[in-house]
Write an enzyme that holds these catalytic residues in place. Structure first.
Site: not given
Ligand SMILES: *[C@@H]1O[C@H](CO)[C@@H](O)[C@H](O)[C@H]1NC(C)=O
Ligand SMILES: *[C@@H]1O[C@H](CO)[C@@H](O)[C@H](O)[C@H]1NC(C)=O
Length: 395
Positions: A243, A220
């Site tokens: 991310h 993430d």
């Protein structure tokens, strides 16, 4: 040398050593002396809590040092709570391992939690969150607990995390909330690219957080910056997979603390979903993000190198709404490299609260399979120096 001389030298050295130990005023606590045992079956939770309690109570005048030697120590959920009488230095050489039975960490959301502490440092060592069985539970849609962050600091001031390695956290690896003055340096974070919600470092409701020299590979956000974060500095981060570095998600709540004065500099993003992102839910909120600087960054095939997304609504529970979050004075300077998608610059701001004061300076982002483009809605600002792809900001 005569035997007597040996005795004499021994006497002098041991006197010096004793004198040094006493005068240094430090309390030295080895967790093994409190019952901790290496090996992944013995539960060392109680030993760690006793060591903490003893360090927290000691009043030698110097710092209390808790030492974790080499080896793998199994510990369940622990809260190291202050306030304590002096500084505490947790020095880890070995590895702390979370139980593979994720229910035993419980539903509290925390594995190792420091709360209400002042002047605590954690250095070296590895935290192994043993996240794989938990991610599997999430993926197969079974009944799973909330999942634990590996190490968290809450309501604490003057914290240093140095040289720590964190792997395979169930959820976020390092979390900081309601803290002041936190230095996180030389940390290494690693979880597989597909692991759900395993943010590297999450910061909320805090000021004076400084992240320096971090290597973050995760499933993430490498770093996520949430509501109530002010005066934060991020430098020399190698991010990817992951991310990217995100401010947000903002606007989850109607009443929300803003984010301001954040600098992200001298960092590299490799094959990340985003480079630098600001995102907010498309729903009413009084939140804001302002005075943000993204400077001197390299993108290596980041999918969305520069992105503001105010239309975030993954569950589609906010149809036809606009984000109330106000985004202003965001500057992007000296950002170079490659975009993995054709749209290298994306500014999708709220139609009810357009972004203003965005500046683009010395940007050069290319797309390997053709030319890169920019895409804007409700975004105003200025351009200086060379900006490639051509900016679409309105004045
Ligand atoms: C952040 O920490 C690094 C490493 O200690 C230091 O070089 C840098 O000056 C700090 N930045 C700020 C704004 O304090
Ligand atoms: C902004 O944050 C930095 C730390 O990143 C701090 O040194 C500086 O004083 C802050 N500026 C203001 C105006 O508070």
């Amino acid at each position: 040398m005569a035997t007597n001389d040996h005795h004499w030298i021994f006497f002098v050295l041991s006197t010096l050593l004793l004198w040094f130990l006493e005068s240094s005023n430090a309390t030295y606590i080895n967790v093994v002396n409190y019952g901790a045992k290496a090996g992944t079956t013995f539960d060392s939770t109680t030993a760690f809590l006793k060591a903490w309690s003893s360090a927290c109570k000691s009043s030698s005048g110097g710092p209390a040092r808790i030492y974790v030697p080499k080896g793998r120590f199994l510990i369940k959920q622990v809260s190291f709570t202050g306030p304590c009488r002096n500084k505490i230095e947790l020095e880890i050489e070995g590895t702390l391992v979370a139980p593979s039975d994720y229910w035993s960490v419980g539903n509290s959301g925390y594995w190792i939690l420091f709360r209400d502490v002042n002047w605590v440092s954690v250095s070296g060592g590895t935290l192994d969150g043993n996240g794989a069985p938990y991610w599997h539970c999430r993926r197969t849609g079974n009944n799973c607990p909330a999942g634990a962050r590996s190490i968290s600091f809450s309501w604490s001031n003057n914290v240093v995390i140095n040289g720590l390695r964190s792997i395979n956290s169930q959820r976020m690896h390092i979390s900081v909330d309601h803290c002041k003055n936190v230095l996180i340096e030389e940390v290494k974070i690693r979880a597989p690219a597909g692991s759900p919600n395993t943010d590297g470092i999450n910061v909320q409701f805090s000021s004076g957080v400084n992240i320096s020299h971090a290597t973050i590979m995760t499933g993430d956000d490498c770093i996520s910056i949430g509501q109530g974060t002010r005066n934060m500095w991020v430098q020399h981060v190698a991010c990817g997979p992951g991310h990217g570095i995100s401010i947000g998600s903002l606007g989850s709540y109607l009443e929300e603390a803003g984010v301001e004065n954040i600098t992200v500099t001298s960092s590299v993003f490799t094959k990340t979903q985003n480079g630098v992102r600001i995102k907010s839910w498309a729903q009413p909120s009084n939140g804001y993000a302002r005075d943000i600087v993204f400077r001197n960054l390299i993108m290596e095939n980041a999918y969305n190198p520069i992105i503001i997304d105010q239309q975030y609504c993954p569950g589609r529970e906010c149809p036809h709404q606009n984000s109330g979050v106000k985004i202003s004075r965001v500057s992007y300077e000296d950002i170079k490299g490659t975009s993995a998608s054709p749209v290298a610059i994306n500014f999708h701001c709220s139609s009810s609260n357009p972004c203003w004061g965005i500046t683009l300076q010395d940007i050069r982002l290319t797309y390997l399979k053709g030319s890169a483009t920019s895409s804007c809605s409700n975004a105003a600002g200025t351009n200086t120096g060379l900006v490639i792809p051509k900016s679409c900001l309105t004045h």
